[in-house]
Design an enzyme around this catalytic site. Structure first.
Site, mmCIF file in Angstrom:
data_model
loop_
_atom_site.group_PDB
_atom_site.id
_atom_site.type_symbol
_atom_site.label_atom_id
_atom_site.label_comp_id
_atom_site.label_asym_id
_atom_site.label_seq_id
_atom_site.Cartn_x
_atom_site.Cartn_y
_atom_site.Cartn_z
ATOM 1 N N TYR A 1 0.830 -1.191 0.000
ATOM 2 C CA TYR A 1 0.000 0.000 0.000
ATOM 3 C C TYR A 1 0.873 1.254 0.000
ATOM 4 C CZ TYR A 1 -3.532 -3.405 1.532
ATOM 5 O OH TYR A 1 -4.376 -4.499 1.654
ATOM 6 N N HIS B 1 0.135 -12.264 1.418
ATOM 7 C CA HIS B 1 -0.599 -11.313 0.596
ATOM 8 C C HIS B 1 -0.652 -11.743 -0.870
ATOM 9 C CE1 HIS B 1 -1.274 -6.710 -0.266
ATOM 10 N NE2 HIS B 1 -2.378 -7.431 -0.406
#
Length: 335
Positions: free
Chosen positions: A61, A149
């Site tokens: 992010y 992830h």
């Protein structure tokens, strides 16, 4: 309907006082558009003031920026009073070439000014490096929950490398819980069968527009005691505002998805219910869902999400959605 699986709560808290929302911080990593530092800090501070104590981030992010901003905003908060989850599987490396899956029409999803880019690494050593680097960016000595992830194309490496590393970290008490975070439900079901996980972050696959996880994954998680933290419940924006140019799964929505979202919005409007309220409350009704993670860029968005989570919704709205084939027959609904 309350989840039989308890959410991960702060060390100083209890399940009975846990806020049902968690703050997702992908937008604070400049997803789609830049977010000023003061707005990011205000969003996190407002979440805290409203009682939200669960914060989710990832190296991806903003290529580290979300973790840095979250760490700065929480620096003076009592560490035992909140939980942080972050992720492994991508290392952020200066000079690495742009990662193709992070581009659409040649543009990065995350608007960053540096020369760092994510590099896939699901190896045992890569996980250890990733956690160390995340802790440095966060300015913390620990995180509570660590996810693998998006291992969509890396299942074998994730099982052989990342899972072994996470299991070891949990066994040593370095992290309290481990999981996998993905935008698909099929591979999460494989992980549920092949490993011993505490939580999954299911993004975008149990929403008003996509209940793909309902048949296999959610029952499997109930059977195995794996809690689901539901992310992407607005499907990256279309369930906030299904107007032309809206995004679904981070890219411009198809005409069919726009029609579907507008049909849901029409039912909500007939009952004088904001679309976002229905989108937030729907996934929380399933007993496998422990919490709902919602991203926000501003203080106002955080306040709106908190308010809409408890907005009254008549039972007839859910029946109307079901009759029109907009939600699956077996999907639990609030109330």
């Amino acid at each position: 309907m309350a989840s039989p699986i308890a959410p991960l709560t702060p060390v100083a808290g209890t399940a009975g006082t846990a806020h049902p929302l968690g703050l997702g911080t992908a937008p604070l990593g400049n997803l789609f558009t830049g977010v000023p530092e003061q707005d990011a800090a205000a969003a996190i501070g407002t979440a805290w003031d409203l009682g939200i104590r669960s914060f989710d981030t990832a190296p991806l992010y903003g290529y580290g920026e979300s973790e840095r901003r979250l760490g700065r905003a929480l620096r003076d908060r009592p560490r035992d009073e909140y939980t942080i989850s972050t992720k492994v599987g991508r290392l952020i490396r200066e000079g690495a070439p742009p990662s193709p899956e992070q581009l659409h029409d040649g543009e990065h999803f995350y608007k960053t000014s540096g020369k760092a880019n994510p590099v896939f690494d699901y190896s045992y050593d890569g996980v250890m490096r990733s956690l160390e680097e995340s802790l440095e960016r966060l300015g913390l000595d620990r995180v509570d929950l660590l996810y693998i992830h998006d291992p969509d194309d890396h299942y074998a490496e994730a099982v052989d490398g990342a899972y072994r590393a996470l299991d070891s970290l949990r066994e040593q008490g370095v992290v309290r819980a481990i999981g996998v975070g993905m935008n698909q439900s099929g591979m999460l079901a494989d992980f549920a069968r092949d490993g011993r996980f505490d939580y999954f972050l299911l993004a975008g696959r149990y929403t008003l527009l996509d209940q793909g996880a309902l048949e296999e994954l959610l029952p499997l998680c109930l059977e195995n005691g794996i809690g689901i933290n539901a992310g992407g419940v607005l499907n990256s924006g279309i369930l906030a505002d299904p107007s032309p140019g809206a995004t679904f799964d981070y890219v411009p929505a198809s005409a069919e998805r726009l029609r579907q979202a507008r049909a849901v919005a029409e039912v909500c409007a007939r009952h004088d219910v904001p679309l976002i309220a229905a989108a937030l409350q729907f996934p929380a009704a399933h007993p496998a869902i422990c919490s709902v993670l919602v991203g926000a860029r501003t203080e106002r968005e955080v306040r709106d999400n908190d308010r809409l989570l408890s907005h009254p919704i008549p039972a007839q709205l859910w029946e109307d959605l079901r009759e029109r084939g907009l939600i699956a027959p077996g999907a639990p609904t609030p109330g």
